[in-house]
Design a protein around this motif. Structure first.
Motif, PDB file in Angstrom:
ATOM      1  N   LEU A  61       1.021  -1.334   0.053  1.00 29.60           N
ATOM      2  CA  LEU A  61      -0.074  -0.353  -0.362  1.00 29.60           C
ATOM      3  C   LEU A  61       0.865   1.785  -0.099  1.00 29.60           C
ATOM      4  CD1 LEU A  61      -3.089   0.960  -0.011  1.00 29.60           C
ATOM      5  CD2 LEU A  61      -2.826   1.329   2.614  1.00 29.60           C
ATOM      6  N   SER A 102      -9.122  -3.587   5.886  1.00 32.23           N
ATOM      7  CA  SER A 102      -8.766  -4.682   5.156  1.00 32.23           C
ATOM      8  C   SER A 102      -9.689  -5.758   5.009  1.00 32.23           C
ATOM      9  CB  SER A 102      -7.502  -4.419   4.585  1.00 32.23           C
ATOM     10  OG  SER A 102      -7.553  -5.415   3.126  1.00 32.23           O
ATOM     11  N   ASP A 104      -8.478  -8.607   3.948  1.00 29.71           N
ATOM     12  CA  ASP A 104      -7.512  -9.273   3.194  1.00 29.71           C
ATOM     13  C   ASP A 104      -6.027  -9.064   4.113  1.00 29.71           C
ATOM     14  OD1 ASP A 104      -6.902  -7.631   0.900  1.00 29.71           O
ATOM     15  OD2 ASP A 104      -7.911  -9.248   0.211  1.00 29.71           O
ATOM     16  N   ILE A 106      -4.539  -7.263   1.825  1.00 26.28           N
ATOM     17  CA  ILE A 106      -3.806  -6.698   0.692  1.00 26.28           C
ATOM     18  C   ILE A 106      -4.208  -5.810  -0.787  1.00 26.28           C
ATOM     19  CG2 ILE A 106      -3.832  -7.405  -1.886  1.00 26.28           C
ATOM     20  CD1 ILE A 106      -4.156 -10.975  -0.536  1.00 26.28           C
ATOM     21  N   HIS A 107      -6.466  -5.808  -0.463  1.00 19.88           N
ATOM     22  CA  HIS A 107      -7.091  -5.186  -0.600  1.00 19.88           C
ATOM     23  C   HIS A 107      -7.444  -4.273   0.417  1.00 19.88           C
ATOM     24  CE1 HIS A 107      -7.155  -8.297  -3.357  1.00 19.88           C
ATOM     25  NE2 HIS A 107      -7.173  -7.346  -4.397  1.00 19.88           N
ATOM     26  N   TRP A 108      -7.386  -2.646   0.514  1.00 23.28           N
ATOM     27  CA  TRP A 108      -7.468  -1.639   1.428  1.00 23.28           C
ATOM     28  C   TRP A 108      -7.946  -0.507   0.946  1.00 23.28           C
ATOM     29  CZ3 TRP A 108      -5.487  -2.244   6.549  1.00 23.28           C
ATOM     30  CH2 TRP A 108      -3.951  -3.016   6.120  1.00 23.28           C
ATOM     31  N   SER A 109      -8.936  -0.233   2.295  1.00 24.07           N
ATOM     32  CA  SER A 109     -10.160   0.962   1.498  1.00 24.07           C
ATOM     33  C   SER A 109      -9.424   2.424   1.562  1.00 24.07           C
ATOM     34  CB  SER A 109     -11.239   1.573   2.822  1.00 24.07           C
ATOM     35  OG  SER A 109     -10.542   1.845   4.211  1.00 24.07           O
ATOM     36  N   GLU A 310       0.343 -13.212  -3.352  1.00 23.49           N
ATOM     37  CA  GLU A 310       1.386 -11.221  -4.310  1.00 23.49           C
ATOM     38  C   GLU A 310       2.223 -11.668  -5.354  1.00 23.49           C
ATOM     39  OE1 GLU A 310      -1.222  -8.958  -4.505  1.00 23.49           O
ATOM     40  OE2 GLU A 310      -3.078 -10.893  -4.138  1.00 23.49           O
TER      41      GLU A 310
END
Length: 310
Positions: A61, A102, A104, A106-109, A310
Motif C-alpha cells: 500500500l 482491509s 485480506d 491486500i486490498h485496502w479502503s 501476491e
C-alpha cells in the motif's frame, strides 16, 4: 496497585482474547523501510522466529495522505467486525495520522487522514499510533505520542529538538466518529511507542522510555484494569543494554514475545518471558533486512497462502 501488577512476567496470565472462530496457523508482521516513503511491507512466520518478506519485500500500500505522505510505524489489528484496521505515522510534523481497513491485508479502503491533534494548537507531531480493541465496550482506542510545546517542561530535553512526548488517545466505534482527544499516559518522563494488549485481569502497556539524559531508550511496562487507564507507574526496563523502540507483543505457545526495533544497530530484536524473567532472544529471530518499527498479528494458514500469491 493491583497485586497482579507486581508480576514481572506474564506467566500467570491467560492469552490475549482473540476471535474464537479464527484459526491461528501463523503470524504476519507489518513494517516500513527507509523513511516510510514506499508504504506498507508485510512478512509472515509460522513460528514467530523466522520471518519471510511477502511480495518480494515490495509495498502492499503506497501512502497518499498527510503532509509528507509517509507510512511509518504501521500498526494493524483485527477488529470485532472481522476487518483489519491499520493506523500509521504520516509525517514528522503533522497533527494527524493515517487510517485504512482491509478484509485480506491486500486490498485496502481509501486512505483517510485523522486530524487527532488538530485542536491542540501547540502540538508538534503525532507519532507511532496504535489501535487496541475493547470487546467489552465494542470500541477501539487509537493512541499515539505527541509533543505539545509548553507542557511537561520538567522533562523537556535539551537535545533531540526538544521533543517531549506523552501518550494521547481517542475512542471510536466505527472509525467515523471519534471522542475528544485526551491524555492517556503521563509517566513522568518523555514517553513514545505505546502498545497495549489485553489480559484477563486488565491491560498491559509496553512503552519506550525516551529519556536521553540520563539515557534510557528502553522498553518498559505499565498496567491498568481499564483500557483508558489509569495506568500504573512504569516498570524497570525489560530490554537490555541497547537502544530499543517500537515494541509489539504476542503470545506464542505459553510465552509472551516482544519484538522491537534496535534502530541504532539497524536490526530487529526480541525478548521472551520465562518463569525466571525476560530473556533476550534477538539472536534466535530473523527478519527481512531493513525492517523498521511494526506490529505483529495472528493469522490463519489460508490467509498466509493468499498473501504468498501476491
Amino acid at each position: 496497585m493491583f497485586a497482579w501488577m507486581t508480576i514481572p512476567v506474564f506467566s500467570q496470565e491467560k492469552e490475549i482474547q482473540n476471535d474464537p472462530t479464527s484459526k491461528t496457523d501463523g503470524y504476519v508482521f507489518s513494517y516500513f523501510k527507509g523513511n516510510g516513503e514506499d508504504g506498507l511491507h508485510l512478512a509472515y512466520s509460522e513460528d514467530g522466529y523466522k520471518w519471510t518478506a511477502l511480495k518480494n519485500d515490495t509495498s502492499f500500500l503506497t501512502p497518499e495522505v498527510g503532509k509528507d505522505k509517509l507510512m511509518r510505524d504501521p500498526s494493524i489489528i483485527k477488529g470485532g467486525d472481522g476487518l483489519y484496521h491499520m493506523v500509521w505515522t504520516v509525517s514528522w510534523t503533522d497533527k494527524g495520522i493515517g487510517y485504512s481497513s482491509s478484509k485480506d491485508l491486500i486490498h485496502w479502503s481509501k486512505q483517510e487522514f485523522l486530524p487527532v491533534m488538530k485542536k491542540k494548537k501547540k502540538a508538534r507531531n503525532t507519532w507511532a499510533p496504535e489501535i487496541t480493541y475493547d470487546p467489552d465496550s465494542e470500541k477501539y482506542m487509537i493512541y499515539w505520542a505527541s509533543t505539545i510545546d509548553g507542557e511537561f517542561l520538567e522533562t523537556k530535553p535539551e537535545k533531540e529538538k526538544g521533543y517531549n512526548h506523552r501518550i494521547y488517545y481517542t475512542v471510536t466505534r466505527d472509525f467515523k466518529k471519534f471522542s475528544k482527544t485526551k491524555l492517556l499516559y503521563e509517566p513522568g518522563f518523555n514517553v513514545i511507542d505505546a502498545s497495549i494488549v489485553q489480559q484477563d485481569q486488565g491491560f498491559v502497556m509496553f512503552l519506550k522510555d525516551e529519556t536521553r539524559n540520563p539515557v534510557q531508550k528502553n522498553i518498559k511496562i505499565a498496567f491498568s484494569k481499564e483500557l483508558k487507564g489509569p495506568y500504573s507507574k512504569a516498570s524497570d526496563a525489560i530490554t537490555g543494554n541497547y537502544w530499543a523502540e517500537g515494541p509489539t507483543a504476542i503470545k506464542i505457545g505459553n510465552n509472551w514475545i516482544v519484538y522491537f526495533d534496535k534502530y541504532i544497530e539497524k536490526k530487529y530484536g526480541a525478548i521472551k518471558e520465562t518463569p525466571q524473567g525476560w530473556v533476550d532472544i534477538s539472536e534466535q529471530i530473523n527478519f527481512p533486512p531493513g525492517t523498521r518499527h511494526g506490529s505483529v498479528i495472528e493469522v490463519s494458514g489460508e490467509e498466509i497462502a493468499v498473501l504468498k500469491k501476491e
